[in-house]
Design a protein around this motif. Structure first.
Motif, mmCIF file in Angstrom:
data_model
loop_
_atom_site.group_PDB
_atom_site.id
_atom_site.type_symbol
_atom_site.label_atom_id
_atom_site.label_comp_id
_atom_site.label_asym_id
_atom_site.label_seq_id
_atom_site.Cartn_x
_atom_site.Cartn_y
_atom_site.Cartn_z
ATOM 1 N N GLY A 29 8.018 -18.382 2.210
ATOM 2 C CA GLY A 29 6.096 -18.715 2.571
ATOM 3 C C GLY A 29 5.137 -17.775 2.295
ATOM 4 N N SER A 30 5.942 -16.444 2.165
ATOM 5 C CA SER A 30 5.067 -14.856 2.015
ATOM 6 C C SER A 30 5.936 -13.988 2.395
ATOM 7 N N LEU A 31 5.737 -12.460 1.676
ATOM 8 C CA LEU A 31 6.887 -11.556 1.754
ATOM 9 C C LEU A 31 5.703 -11.147 1.714
ATOM 10 N N ILE A 32 5.522 -9.992 3.532
ATOM 11 C CA ILE A 32 4.665 -7.964 3.467
ATOM 12 C C ILE A 32 6.053 -7.118 3.781
ATOM 13 N N PHE A 33 6.184 -6.134 2.667
ATOM 14 C CA PHE A 33 6.648 -5.498 2.395
ATOM 15 C C PHE A 33 5.627 -4.279 2.159
ATOM 16 N N GLY A 34 6.401 -2.976 2.747
ATOM 17 C CA GLY A 34 5.750 -1.717 2.738
ATOM 18 C C GLY A 34 6.600 -0.657 2.765
ATOM 19 N N THR A 35 6.261 0.438 2.664
ATOM 20 C CA THR A 35 7.307 2.161 3.071
ATOM 21 C C THR A 35 6.288 2.667 4.332
ATOM 22 N N PHE A 36 6.689 3.424 5.495
ATOM 23 C CA PHE A 36 5.778 4.318 6.252
ATOM 24 C C PHE A 36 6.366 5.157 6.056
ATOM 25 N N ALA A 37 5.708 6.395 6.566
ATOM 26 C CA ALA A 37 6.214 7.469 7.810
ATOM 27 C C ALA A 37 5.591 8.044 8.027
ATOM 28 N N GLY A 38 6.291 8.631 9.656
ATOM 29 C CA GLY A 38 5.515 8.975 10.712
ATOM 30 C C GLY A 38 5.226 11.262 10.457
ATOM 31 N N GLU A 39 5.605 11.487 9.233
ATOM 32 C CA GLU A 39 5.229 12.675 9.356
ATOM 33 C C GLU A 39 4.405 12.433 8.678
ATOM 34 N N LEU A 55 -1.197 -11.894 -4.475
ATOM 35 C CA LEU A 55 -0.777 -10.417 -3.648
ATOM 36 C C LEU A 55 -2.224 -9.308 -3.280
ATOM 37 N N GLN A 56 -2.391 -8.993 -2.141
ATOM 38 C CA GLN A 56 -2.771 -8.656 -1.272
ATOM 39 C C GLN A 56 -2.196 -7.677 -0.857
ATOM 40 N N GLU A 57 -3.288 -6.296 -0.406
ATOM 41 C CA GLU A 57 -2.972 -4.818 0.084
ATOM 42 C C GLU A 57 -4.192 -5.260 1.582
ATOM 43 N N ASP A 58 -3.121 -4.238 2.589
ATOM 44 C CA ASP A 58 -3.778 -3.666 3.683
ATOM 45 C C ASP A 58 -3.932 -2.305 3.557
ATOM 46 N N GLN A 59 -5.488 -2.477 2.933
ATOM 47 C CA GLN A 59 -6.079 -0.497 3.163
ATOM 48 C C GLN A 59 -6.163 -0.078 4.469
ATOM 49 N N VAL A 60 -6.712 -0.267 5.394
ATOM 50 C CA VAL A 60 -6.975 -1.092 6.435
ATOM 51 C C VAL A 60 -5.774 -0.037 7.518
ATOM 52 N N VAL A 61 -4.682 -0.852 7.423
ATOM 53 C CA VAL A 61 -3.970 0.105 8.184
ATOM 54 C C VAL A 61 -3.143 1.286 8.258
ATOM 55 N N GLN A 66 5.004 -0.923 15.895
ATOM 56 C CA GLN A 66 5.874 -2.392 16.222
ATOM 57 C C GLN A 66 5.583 -3.391 15.914
ATOM 58 N N ASP A 67 4.687 -3.263 16.253
ATOM 59 C CA ASP A 67 3.686 -5.047 16.837
ATOM 60 C C ASP A 67 2.631 -5.006 15.299
ATOM 61 N N TYR A 68 2.358 -4.585 14.156
ATOM 62 C CA TYR A 68 1.894 -4.257 13.202
ATOM 63 C C TYR A 68 1.744 -5.564 12.754
ATOM 64 N N SER A 69 0.408 -5.963 12.380
ATOM 65 C CA SER A 69 0.015 -7.581 11.658
ATOM 66 C C SER A 69 -0.838 -7.344 11.035
ATOM 67 N N PHE A 70 -0.525 -7.823 9.730
ATOM 68 C CA PHE A 70 -1.062 -8.103 8.445
ATOM 69 C C PHE A 70 -2.901 -8.593 8.331
ATOM 70 N N THR A 71 -3.827 -7.135 7.622
ATOM 71 C CA THR A 71 -5.126 -7.857 7.481
ATOM 72 C C THR A 71 -5.247 -7.480 6.065
ATOM 73 N N SER A 72 -5.718 -8.696 5.338
ATOM 74 C CA SER A 72 -5.898 -8.199 4.252
ATOM 75 C C SER A 72 -7.141 -8.111 3.648
ATOM 76 N N SER A 73 -7.086 -7.038 2.780
ATOM 77 C CA SER A 73 -8.653 -6.163 2.701
ATOM 78 C C SER A 73 -8.374 -5.534 1.249
ATOM 79 N N PHE A 74 -7.327 -6.281 0.122
ATOM 80 C CA PHE A 74 -7.818 -6.268 -1.260
ATOM 81 C C PHE A 74 -6.950 -6.839 -1.838
ATOM 82 N N THR A 75 -7.389 -7.676 -3.100
ATOM 83 C CA THR A 75 -6.105 -8.777 -3.451
ATOM 84 C C THR A 75 -6.367 -8.535 -5.239
#
Length: 160
Positions: A29-39, A55-61, A66-75
């Motif tokens: 139905g959908s794919l949420i994908f991203g890259t992260f870095a802790g430091e 296709l949307q981006e979450d620019q808020v987070v 681990q408990d991440y939930s996607f919030t669309s802020s840009f389409t």
């Protein structure tokens, strides 16, 4: 005799057509994908969602948890969606059929990680955290997939 041909042609067309409402050719139905870095300083998590329509981006987070939930802020414009919509059909079967898992040791040595969340058309959600380094528990399909995702993210960063 003509009516038999028409009958068999009708039967052939009926059984050869697919009634799959998923236009991407996959059952995701959908794919949420991203890259992260802790430091890092500032924006430490680039995350996107693609489905059968946008296709949307979450620019808020700013940080991955681990408990991440996607919030669309840009389409993104339809052009970007059309460029990358095929990624839905390229998700490795191992991820589609599997269950939540961590591959390697993401960000253990400040190398960052990938986040994948697959939502299937039947409502199931599967979450994966994948080391940016190629580790022995990553199949060839996962290695290829994360390289494609990396390229998509790199290209999307310059769009908005």
């Amino acid at each position: 005799m003509k009516s038999y041909y028409i009958f068999f042609l009708g039967i052939f067309l009926f059984f050869s057509c697919s009634n799959d409402d998923d236009q991407s050719g996959t059952r995701q139905g959908s794919l949420i994908f991203g890259t992260f870095a802790g430091e890092c300083f500032g924006d430490c998590f680039d995350v996107f969602r693609i489905d059968n329509g946008k296709l949307q981006e979450d620019q808020v987070v700013d940080f991955f948890t681990q408990d991440y939930s996607f919030t669309s802020s840009f389409t993104f414009p339809e052009l970007q969606f059309n460029l990358y919509k095929n990624i839905l059909s390229e998700i490795p079967q191992e991820l589609v059929d599997g269950s939540d898992k961590t591959y390697g040791c993401p960000d253990c040595a400040d190398q960052g990680g990938f986040y994948f969340e697959i939502r299937t058309s039947d409502g199931a959600t599967k979450k994966y955290i994948v080391d940016t380094n190629n580790t022995t528990d990553q199949s060839e399909e996962i290695l290829v997939f994360k390289n494609k995702i990396s390229e998509i993210i790199k290209n999307l960063r310059g769009v908005n």
